[in-house]
Each structure stands twice: as C-alpha cells, then as structure tokens.
Write a protein that holds these residues in place. Sequence first.
Motif, PDB file in Angstrom:
ATOM      1  N   LYS A   7     -37.653  27.944 -74.945  1.00 54.28           N
ATOM      2  CA  LYS A   7     -38.097  27.864 -76.445  1.00 54.28           C
ATOM      3  C   LYS A   7     -37.298  27.940 -77.408  1.00 54.28           C
ATOM      4  O   LYS A   7     -36.986  27.059 -78.310  1.00 54.28           O
ATOM      5  CB  LYS A   7     -39.334  28.768 -76.299  1.00 54.28           C
ATOM      6  N   GLU A   8     -36.422  29.095 -77.234  1.00 54.61           N
ATOM      7  CA  GLU A   8     -35.298  29.034 -78.217  1.00 54.61           C
ATOM      8  C   GLU A   8     -34.321  27.985 -78.247  1.00 54.61           C
ATOM      9  O   GLU A   8     -33.788  27.598 -79.531  1.00 54.61           O
ATOM     10  CB  GLU A   8     -34.749  30.377 -77.995  1.00 54.61           C
ATOM     11  N   GLN A   9     -34.170  27.245 -77.031  1.00 59.14           N
ATOM     12  CA  GLN A   9     -33.397  26.218 -77.113  1.00 59.14           C
ATOM     13  C   GLN A   9     -33.934  24.969 -77.816  1.00 59.14           C
ATOM     14  O   GLN A   9     -33.076  24.271 -78.522  1.00 59.14           O
ATOM     15  CB  GLN A   9     -32.737  25.639 -75.551  1.00 59.14           C
ATOM     16  N   THR A  10     -35.229  24.823 -77.810  1.00 57.32           N
ATOM     17  CA  THR A  10     -35.970  23.676 -78.415  1.00 57.32           C
ATOM     18  C   THR A  10     -35.862  24.061 -80.109  1.00 57.32           C
ATOM     19  O   THR A  10     -35.699  22.993 -80.778  1.00 57.32           O
ATOM     20  CB  THR A  10     -37.406  23.564 -78.128  1.00 57.32           C
ATOM     21  N   GLU A  11     -36.032  25.362 -80.450  1.00 54.25           N
ATOM     22  CA  GLU A  11     -35.624  25.918 -81.869  1.00 54.25           C
ATOM     23  C   GLU A  11     -34.246  25.405 -82.140  1.00 54.25           C
ATOM     24  O   GLU A  11     -34.283  24.949 -83.282  1.00 54.25           O
ATOM     25  CB  GLU A  11     -36.166  27.099 -81.843  1.00 54.25           C
ATOM     26  N   LYS A  12     -33.546  25.585 -81.323  1.00 51.38           N
ATOM     27  CA  LYS A  12     -32.232  25.321 -81.787  1.00 51.38           C
ATOM     28  C   LYS A  12     -31.783  23.799 -82.038  1.00 51.38           C
ATOM     29  O   LYS A  12     -31.219  23.258 -82.979  1.00 51.38           O
ATOM     30  CB  LYS A  12     -31.143  25.831 -80.638  1.00 51.38           C
ATOM     31  N   LEU A  13     -32.368  22.942 -81.080  1.00 54.47           N
ATOM     32  CA  LEU A  13     -32.394  21.712 -81.210  1.00 54.47           C
ATOM     33  C   LEU A  13     -33.048  21.010 -82.648  1.00 54.47           C
ATOM     34  O   LEU A  13     -32.413  20.069 -83.518  1.00 54.47           O
ATOM     35  CB  LEU A  13     -32.974  21.047 -80.295  1.00 54.47           C
ATOM     36  N   ALA A  14     -34.129  21.471 -83.024  1.00 57.32           N
ATOM     37  CA  ALA A  14     -34.548  21.326 -84.301  1.00 57.32           C
ATOM     38  C   ALA A  14     -33.914  22.049 -85.479  1.00 57.32           C
ATOM     39  O   ALA A  14     -33.829  21.030 -86.357  1.00 57.32           O
ATOM     40  CB  ALA A  14     -36.240  22.302 -84.210  1.00 57.32           C
ATOM     41  N   ALA A  15     -33.153  23.010 -85.378  1.00 59.40           N
ATOM     42  CA  ALA A  15     -32.362  23.476 -86.262  1.00 59.40           C
ATOM     43  C   ALA A  15     -31.248  22.408 -86.569  1.00 59.40           C
ATOM     44  O   ALA A  15     -30.533  21.922 -87.659  1.00 59.40           O
ATOM     45  CB  ALA A  15     -31.793  24.836 -86.313  1.00 59.40           C
ATOM     46  N   ASN A  16     -30.633  21.793 -85.524  1.00 65.82           N
ATOM     47  CA  ASN A  16     -29.585  21.059 -85.523  1.00 65.82           C
ATOM     48  C   ASN A  16     -29.946  19.678 -86.075  1.00 65.82           C
ATOM     49  O   ASN A  16     -29.371  18.982 -86.858  1.00 65.82           O
ATOM     50  CB  ASN A  16     -29.091  20.304 -84.040  1.00 65.82           C
ATOM     51  N   ASP A  17     -31.300  19.099 -85.814  1.00 59.71           N
ATOM     52  CA  ASP A  17     -31.699  18.019 -86.554  1.00 59.71           C
ATOM     53  C   ASP A  17     -31.882  18.029 -88.048  1.00 59.71           C
ATOM     54  O   ASP A  17     -31.594  17.184 -88.901  1.00 59.71           O
ATOM     55  CB  ASP A  17     -33.360  17.735 -85.963  1.00 59.71           C
ATOM     56  N   SER A  18     -32.449  19.539 -88.553  1.00 59.56           N
ATOM     57  CA  SER A  18     -32.459  19.913 -89.989  1.00 59.56           C
ATOM     58  C   SER A  18     -30.955  19.774 -90.313  1.00 59.56           C
ATOM     59  O   SER A  18     -30.976  19.302 -91.880  1.00 59.56           O
ATOM     60  CB  SER A  18     -32.968  21.337 -89.966  1.00 59.56           C
ATOM     61  N   LEU A  19     -30.054  20.129 -89.645  1.00 62.63           N
ATOM     62  CA  LEU A  19     -28.604  20.120 -90.128  1.00 62.63           C
ATOM     63  C   LEU A  19     -28.110  18.672 -90.286  1.00 62.63           C
ATOM     64  O   LEU A  19     -27.486  18.261 -91.331  1.00 62.63           O
ATOM     65  CB  LEU A  19     -27.791  20.809 -89.250  1.00 62.63           C
ATOM     66  N   GLY A  20     -28.726  17.728 -89.473  1.00 60.11           N
ATOM     67  CA  GLY A  20     -28.260  16.450 -89.582  1.00 60.11           C
ATOM     68  C   GLY A  20     -28.888  15.745 -90.946  1.00 60.11           C
ATOM     69  O   GLY A  20     -28.186  15.152 -91.671  1.00 60.11           O
ATOM     70  N   GLU A  21     -30.305  16.136 -91.182  1.00 58.47           N
ATOM     71  CA  GLU A  21     -30.881  15.805 -92.428  1.00 58.47           C
ATOM     72  C   GLU A  21     -30.035  16.265 -93.566  1.00 58.47           C
ATOM     73  O   GLU A  21     -29.728  15.556 -94.686  1.00 58.47           O
ATOM     74  CB  GLU A  21     -32.252  16.254 -92.513  1.00 58.47           C
ATOM     75  N   GLU A  22     -29.418  17.540 -93.661  1.00 54.48           N
ATOM     76  CA  GLU A  22     -28.825  18.068 -94.688  1.00 54.48           C
ATOM     77  C   GLU A  22     -27.199  17.118 -95.130  1.00 54.48           C
ATOM     78  O   GLU A  22     -27.016  17.132 -95.811  1.00 54.48           O
ATOM     79  CB  GLU A  22     -28.529  19.579 -94.446  1.00 54.48           C
TER      80      GLU A  22
END
Length: 753
Positions: free
Chosen positions: A144-159
């Motif tokens: 679960k934490e790894q999926t949350e980390k991937l979501a954080a990476n996606d938000s970083l790409g948007e930034e």
Amino acid sequence: MVGAMANNGRIRSAFPVANGSKDLTSNSAPASTAGSEYGPVEFSREDVEALLNERIKYKSKFNYKERCENMMDYIKRLRLCIRWFQELELDYAFEQEKLKNALEMNEKHCADMEASLRNKEEELNMIIEELRKNFESAQIQLAKEQTEKLAANDSLGEEKEARLAVEKAQAGLTEELGKAQGELQTANQRIQSVNDMYKLLQEYNSSLQLYNSKLQGDLDEAHETIKRGEKERTAIVENIGNLKGQFSALQDQLAASKASQDDIMKQKAELLNEVASLKVELQQAKDERDHHLTELKTLQTEAAKYNDFKDTIAELEATCSSQSNQIRDLHDQLVSSDRQLQMSDLTTFEKMNEFEEQKQTIIDLKSRVEEAELKLVEGEKLRKKLHNTILELKGNIRVFCRVRPLLPGENNGDEGKIISYPASLELLGRGIDLMQNAQKHSFTFDKVFVPNTSQEDVFIEISQLVQSALDGYKVCIFAYGQTGSGKTYTMMGKPGNVEEKGLIPRCLEQIFETRQSLRSQGWKYELQVSMLEIYNETIRDLLSTNKEAVRTDNGVSPQKHAIKHDAHGNTHVAELTILDVKSSREVSFLLDHAARNRSVGKTQMNEQSSRSHFVFTLRISGVNESTEQQVQGVLNLIDLAGSERLSKSGSTGDRLKETQAINKSLSSLGDVIFALGKKEDHVPFRNSKLTYLLQPCLGGDSKTLMFVNIAPESSSTGESLCSLRFAARVNACEIGTPRRQTNIKQLDRLSLG
C-alpha cells in the motif's frame, strides 16, 4: 598417632553467594565425642597404620604395673580409632542415602521439566505462527505504501509540468524583450540619419546665428529637460543596484528553505514590474527624441533663413548624442537584467529540485526510523515474554531492584562512588555495582530502576504479571529493604498526587479496566479484598470496624486470626474481614481506611516508619458464560517493614520491641530463603507469622516478584549491601512452575492464595 580435629562429622557447605560477593555464613555440625578423653580427633591412614604397627616398649620386663598402664592406654587409643571409623561409616551411609533421595527428586523434576518444555515449545510455535501472520500483514502494508509513493511521483510530475509552463511564459517575456531590442536598433538607425542631416545643416550656421536670441528661451527649457533626464538616469542606476542586491538576497534565501522560494517568486514579479517601468521610460525617451526631431525639422525650415545658429546646433547635436548614449546604456542594463533574471530562474529551479530531493530523503529516513522503533518495541516485548517464560520454566523468584533518589539534606557527594550502573549491552538495565571500603560488589537482577525512574515506568514492567491474576494464577509482589529506602512509596505512592501513585492503586486500575473490556468476550469477574498487618508477631485486621481490636497490642487473642493452609495450597486467615468490591474507587477508600489503621512511628532514620508488615490481598473469580470456564486468581501485594540497626534508629521502649520483632521476622524470612536455596527437606516456614503467611508464595505454585529498595546515601552502604546480597539469594531460589487454577466451581473466601 592421635591428631586434633577442628570439625568432625558432616560439614554443611555454606550457601553460595551470587553475583560476586563473599559467603556470609558457614554452618557445621560437630560430631559426638562422648566418652573420649582426647576430645574431637581424626585419624589419617598413616596414623592408623602406625597405631596397628606400634610396639610397646618397657623399661623392665617384670614391671607389670607399667606394662598394664601402657596396654590400657594403647587399648583406649584403639577404641577411639574404632569409634571414629564407626562414626565415619554412619556419616557415609547417611550421605549415600541423601544422595539417592536427591537423585530420585532430580529425575522426577527433569521429567516434569521435559513435559513443561514440550508445552512451552508448542506455545512458542503458536507465537511464531502469529509472527508470520504479522509479517504477511506488514508486507501488505508495504505494498500500500508503495502505491502511495507512485501516486506521489505522479503528483511530482504534474508539478514539473506546471513549472515548464512557467518557463514557457518566461520565454514569451524574453521574446518581447527581443522585440524591444529591435525597436531600439531602428531608433538608433533613425538617430544616425539625423546625424547625417546635422552635417548638412552645418552649412546654414551663419543664418542660424541671427536666430540665436529668439531660441535662447527654448535652449533653457532644453537644459532643464536634460537635467530631468540625468536625474531619471540616476534613479534607473539606483534601481539596477537595488535589483542586484535583491538578486543576491534571492540566491541566499533559495539556499535556506521553501519559504525563501516564495520570496524569490515575489521578487521576480517585482523585477518584471521594473522591466515594464524601464519600457515606459524607454518610451518616454523615444517621445523626447521625436520632440527633438520635430524641433530639428523646424530648425531645418528656418535654417535657410538663419545661418548664425551654428553653436546652438552643435549643442543640440551633443544633447542628441548624449541621449543616444543613455538609450544604449539602458539597453545594456535591460540585457544584463534579463540575463540575471534567467540565471535566477535556473537557480530557483535547481534549488527546488534539490529541496524536493532532500524532502523525499527526510521522509524516507523518518519511515526507516519509525520502522526501526517499531521493530525495537516488538523485539523488547518478545524478549520480555521469552524471559518471563524462561523464569516460569525455571520456577525462580523474580527480583527487581529500585534505587530511590537522594532526599534534601542527605550527603550526595559520594553518590557516584557508592552506586553505579554497568553500561555494557548485556547488563544494561539489569546490573548494579556497589562500592564499600574501596571494594566493588556487582549484582545482576531481572530489572534495575535508576533513581529518576517514574512510578508509571515501574508499573509497566509488572503489568503483565498483574494480568496473570485475571488469567487464574496466584501472583505475589512484595517490597523488601531497610527503613527509609522507599518501599511504601513504591507500593502505595504519594497520596493526592496522580502521577506518583504506587503499584497497588495502579494494579487495581488495570484489573478493573481489563475486567470491563473482557465483558464483551463473555467474562464476568467477582473481586474480594482483605487487608492485614503483622505487628509484633500479631495479625491485625485493618478493615475491621472495631478500632480497639485494631489498635490494642494485647487486646487480640493470638488464636483469633489463626493461619491455616489447605491441601490445594490456599491460605485461610480466621475471622478476617473480606469485602466484595465493584470499582477501584471503593478499593481506594478501603486503602485509605487501612492506612489510617496501620502502625507507623518516628525513628532517627525515618519520620514515618512502617512498624508492621502490610498485606493486601485481592481474590479474583471469573466465569465465562459462553464457554462455562471458571478461573480463580489471587493478587498479593505486600509492603514489608524495613530492617534497621538499633545503633542508627535509636529505638527505645515500644519502638525497640517493634524493631526486634521486625528484625526477627525478616531474619526468619532469610532462613527460609537459605533453606529453599539449598533445597533442604525442611523449610522453617513456621518460625514467624510472616513466613507462614507467605508459604504459598515462596514454596508453592505462585508467580512471585520481589522489589529490593536501596537508599543511595553513603551512611546506608552496609544495609544496602546486605539487601542486595539477600535479593541475589532470593533470585536464585526455585519455587516451582506456576499453575493456573481453572474449572473451579465454587470459590472459597481466602486471604492469600
């Protein structure tokens, strides 16, 4: 030859002293020497052979009296040797029989231990299975934490995409600046054409001189305009200097934190505003240039008529050239400002990336620290559980040592030299060293509490043991130590202070809270309380409503509160008040009532010294309505009176009698511990009321824990050393494996389990 003997018969070896201290006692049983004229003797092999081979020498063959006397003396020595051999043979036979009995007991004990070890192995296998399930749940949580980390990476790409959009906007501004630069170039070309026209106008200087007086006023206005232009140029230079200072401040702020990044964005907006102001000023310069061009055109129209204005035209040419130079300087400043702005944007982007990387690194480190702390806590819980399991298998009495803080007025100059704590990983939190007369005495217990340990931290260490009482075990916790060492504070705490509550109030709170939580599982518990004290070898009922019976020393018959043990290891105290309790508030009220009835007194060592042994007993009977299982547990919490020396306490009169009774009962407790440590057949439990009352806790199937309380001042070093040595012997005693009491249909009202 007859040799003198120091001690004959069976020699009882001294009790082994634990933890590196010296032997305290050595008991021996001298052999019987009845009928011997020579006292205690022993014979070696050479003495026996010499006695058998001895030849009697006579001065005269015919002196029969001398020969008879020598013969009688020789016969006496032979009898003495024969008697010594007989006693030695009896001792050997007794020791052989004792060793056979010990061997049979050890074989039986080993068989019991093997059975209990098999049971514990099954329990440990269940624990391992639970740990595996926990590991699988931890793996799911990690996914679960790894999926949350991937979501954080996606938000970083948007930034990052947003930042690219900002960079595109900056590129648009750069294009606008390029257009402005092109306009400046066209303006320069026009100025060059004006200069060419000036060369043509030089031919008309003579005619312009006549027009000089008329244009003098116009020239004054032109001078004022030039001055205003110079002031504006100075302001522009100052603005550029401010811009440089702001850029340096921005670079320093970017290195600090994310807040500095916001400041840089604000300053960037200010720079854009200043660039816009520079554009406005440039437009004003263009307007002034157009104004001068119109003036030149008017001059050209009048040049044909006036040739005497040569000097004025030269001044105008100089003015135009100076304004052209100013325009070039402004252009250069705009270019440099644009470059600095681009460098600032690049630096900001790099700092932002570095900040995000450091932020992610900090998040990873925090998660690792949390995981490590969680593993440490779980490992400590598992270590405590395994340690308790080992102690239960061994059947030893657990011992906790607590050192109280120095009190105001006590000598603390040598505290560091008297008591110290080993820093090694093996002995951390379990070892204590005591210095006496430059000699170091080292001890190791199940737990050692330093002076600044809070009451809550102490209770956490025994909370699992208290829980065992609800599970159907007999539990006994008692505090031992010299007077003034903090026993009553450990057990009862400080009245009126919630944070300094003692073990007894905290144990009761835990039991009532657990009872409430277990109702959802079908468990119902009934609790009974009794409190007594042993004062001068007399049992007093502290919950009795008859105050005279409680307070009077000789008003209670010794047979009124007689102690009896049944075949199941339970203890009955006759005519003892036993009350049913429903809440911890009721028990607190009863504790206050018992504290008021308890015997206390003032000595030179303690302002309020407990002059009796206090015994608090909580009997627990539980029934599970769904499984029809019944459990019966007992919790005994005991505050022993403190040992003291008459030379230090200064006790006289009643205090002297109390001190003698306390020391006698504690000495009997020591004799019981000695006997248990040496596994003797007879243990003197009946030597005092205290040891007879504690018989199920010390010699039965109870879970027993002792607190040894230590005073750190230098004047109590001797008493502290004696307490530590006694605690070490207690820790070495094996009293048997605790047994859970279940499936009991009827609960007797008892005071001690």
